[in-house]
Design an enzyme around this catalytic site. Structure first.
Site, PDB file in Angstrom:
ATOM      1  CE  LYS A 117      17.704 -46.306  23.582  1.00 34.35           C
ATOM      2  NZ  LYS A 117      16.784 -45.636  22.706  1.00 34.35           N
ATOM      3  CE  LYS A 209      15.362 -52.316  21.638  1.00 35.34           C
ATOM      4  NZ  LYS A 209      14.376 -51.391  21.210  1.00 35.34           N
ATOM      5  CE  LYS A 212      14.097 -46.096  15.161  1.00 36.44           C
ATOM      6  NZ  LYS A 212      13.472 -45.532  16.366  1.00 36.44           N
TER       7      LYS A 212
END
Ligand code: AQP
Length: 348
Positions: A117, A209, A212
Site C-alpha cells: 500500500k 486480488k 476496492k
C-alpha cells in the site's frame, strides 16, 4: 474458561465487492449460529490512506452506513450479535498505544500489506498505515476474541496479533497472575479462513486480488452493482482460449479460469470439483452466462436490501450506536484489566 468469541472488521473505504462478501461476510453470517460475534466497521483503519483515497468526511459517513447495511442485508442479526463502528469505542485507540509499546519494529517491517500500500513513496505513507496491524491486534484483543474470520490476505496480520498477545502475556506474566487472571490474559486468536473463495481475484488479472482500490471498476463486482453491470463485468472477465477442465488439477496455471470457477462454487455453495463435473469441456461463453444468472440471483436481494437501508440512515446509525454501547461494556473491562496489569493508576 475462555469465551469463544468472534471478531472481524471491514473498512468503510467504498466499493465493497464480491471478494469482501465471499471471503469474509459470508463467514460472518455462518459463525453467528455457533458463536458470540462482534462485527466492526473499522473507520479508524479507513483514514490510514490519503484523504482523496478514503474520500473525506461525507464519504466516510456514507461508506460506514453502507458497510453496516451490507452486514445487515447479508443476514447478520444486529440484535443477537454486535455491529458497530470502531471510532465509537475509545478502547481501540487506547489498547493500540499499549500494544505499540509491546510490538517490535522488526515485526512491522515484515508486513507485506504496508509495503504494497505504501508503494515506492514509503516516506510519504502515514504512520497510521504502518501501525495498521497493531490497531488490528487491538481490535481483536480488546474483546479477547478467539476466532477471526478473514480473507487470505489478512493471514500475516493475524499472525502478528498472536505474537503481540503472546508477548504481552509473557512480558506481564507476574502482574497478570497477581491481578488474579490466568496466565494467558489474551487468547491467541485463530484465523478462520475457509470456503472456496478466500482469495477472490480481479476479473481483469488473475494474478491480482479483487480490491476496492483497483482503478478499473471492471476488475470487481461491487455489492452495489445492478444486474446489467454484473452481466457486463462477467462477460468481459479475462479468460483463456481453452474450454473448462473436468477436474480441479486442470485449473493449475489457469488463474482466471480458477477464479471464475471459485466464484461459481462459492455462490452456489458447491465444491469446485462438483462445478467442474457439470461444466468440464464447456466454452467460457456458456459458463459465463450461467455465472451471470447465479450472481444476479444471489446478489440481487442483497443489493436491493442495501439500497432500502440506504434510505433509512436513522435506523442504520441506531444499530451502530446500540452495538457500540454493548461493545463498549466489554472493552471497558479489558481496558481496566490492562491498566492494572501494566501499572497505570486509574480511578476506582
Ligand atoms: N479479494 C478478496 N478475496 C477474499 N477476501 C477478501 N477480502 C478483501 N479482499 C478480498 C477480505 O475482506 C475483509 C474486509 O477487507 P477490508 O475492507 O478490511 O480490507 P482489504 O483487505 O484492504 O480490502 P480490499 O478490498 O482489498 O481493499 P484495498 O483495495 O484497500 O486493499 C477482510 O477479511 C479481507 O481479508
Amino acid at each position: 474458561m475462555t469465551i469463544q468469541r468472534v471478531f472481524s472488521g471491514v473498512q468503510p473505504t467504498g466499493n465493497l465487492h464480491l471478494g469482501n462478501y465471499l471471503g469474509a461476510i459470508v463467514n460472518f453470517v455462518k459463525l453467528q449460529a455457533t458463536h458470540n460475534c462482534i462485527y466492526c466497521v473499522v473507520d479508524l483503519h479507513a483514514i490510514t490512506v490519503p484523504i482523496p483515497v478514503w474520500g473525506g468526511p461525507d464519504e466516510l459517513r456514507r461508506n460506514t452506513r453502507e458497510v453496516t447495511a451490507a452486514f445487515i442485508a447479508a443476514g447478520i442479526d444486529p440484535k443477537t450479535q454486535v455491529i458497530f463502528n470502531q471510532s465509537q469505542v475509545a478502547g481501540h485507540a487506547e489498547l493500540t498505544w499499549v500494544f505499540n509499546c509491546v510490538a517490535r519494529l522488526g515485526w512491522l517491517n515484515r508486513m507485506t500489506q504496508f509495503k504494497e500500500k505504501a508503494g515506492k513513496d514509503r516516506e510519504n505513507a502515514s504512520i497510521g498505515l504502518y501501525d495498521y496491524p497493531v490497531l488490528m491486534a487491538a481490535d481483536i484483543l480488546l474483546y479477547r476474541a478467539t476466532h477471526v474470520p478473514v480473507g487470505e490476505d489478512q493471514k500475516q496480520h493475524l499472525e502478528l496479533s498472536r505474537d503481540i498477545a503472546q508477548k504481552f502475556n509473557n512480558d506481564f506474566a507476574a502482574s497478570i497472575a497477581s491481578n488474579g487472571h490466568n496466565d494467558k490474559y489474551f487468547p491467541l486468536p485463530e484465523p478462520v479462513i475457509t470456503g472456496p473463495a478466500t482469495r477472490v481475484m480481479s476479473l481483469r488479472d488473475g494474478a491480482k486480488k479483487m480490491s476496492k482500490s483497483d482503478p478499473s471498476d471492471y476488475s470487481r463486482i461491487n455489492l452495489s452493482d445492478d444486474a446489467d453491470a454484473i452481466a457486463q463485468k462477467i462477460r468481459k472477465a479475462k479468460t483463456d482460449p481453452e474450454p473448462l477442465p473436468s477436474e480441479e488439477k486442470g485449473l493449475e496455471a489457469r488463474p482466471e479460469a480458477d477464479n471464475l470457477v471459485g466464484i461459481f462454487a462459492a455462490l452456489s455453495g458447491r465444491p469446485k470439483a462438483d462445478v467442474l463435473r457439470e461444466f468440464g469441456g464447456a466454452q467460457f461463453s456458456g459458463f459465463k452466462s450461467n455465472l451471470v444468472d447465479l450472481a444476479v440471483a444471489k446478489l440481487g436481494p442483497l443489493t436491493a436490501e442495501m439500497k432500502r437501508l440506504a434510505q433509512d440512515p436513522g435506523y442504520v446509525e441506531q444499530v451502530l450506536a446500540d452495538g457500540a454501547e454493548r461493545a463498549g461494556t466489554i472493552a471497558e473491562q479489558t481496558i481496566r484489566d490492562v491498566k492494572d496489569i501494566v501499572g497505570f493508576i486509574r480511578k476506582q
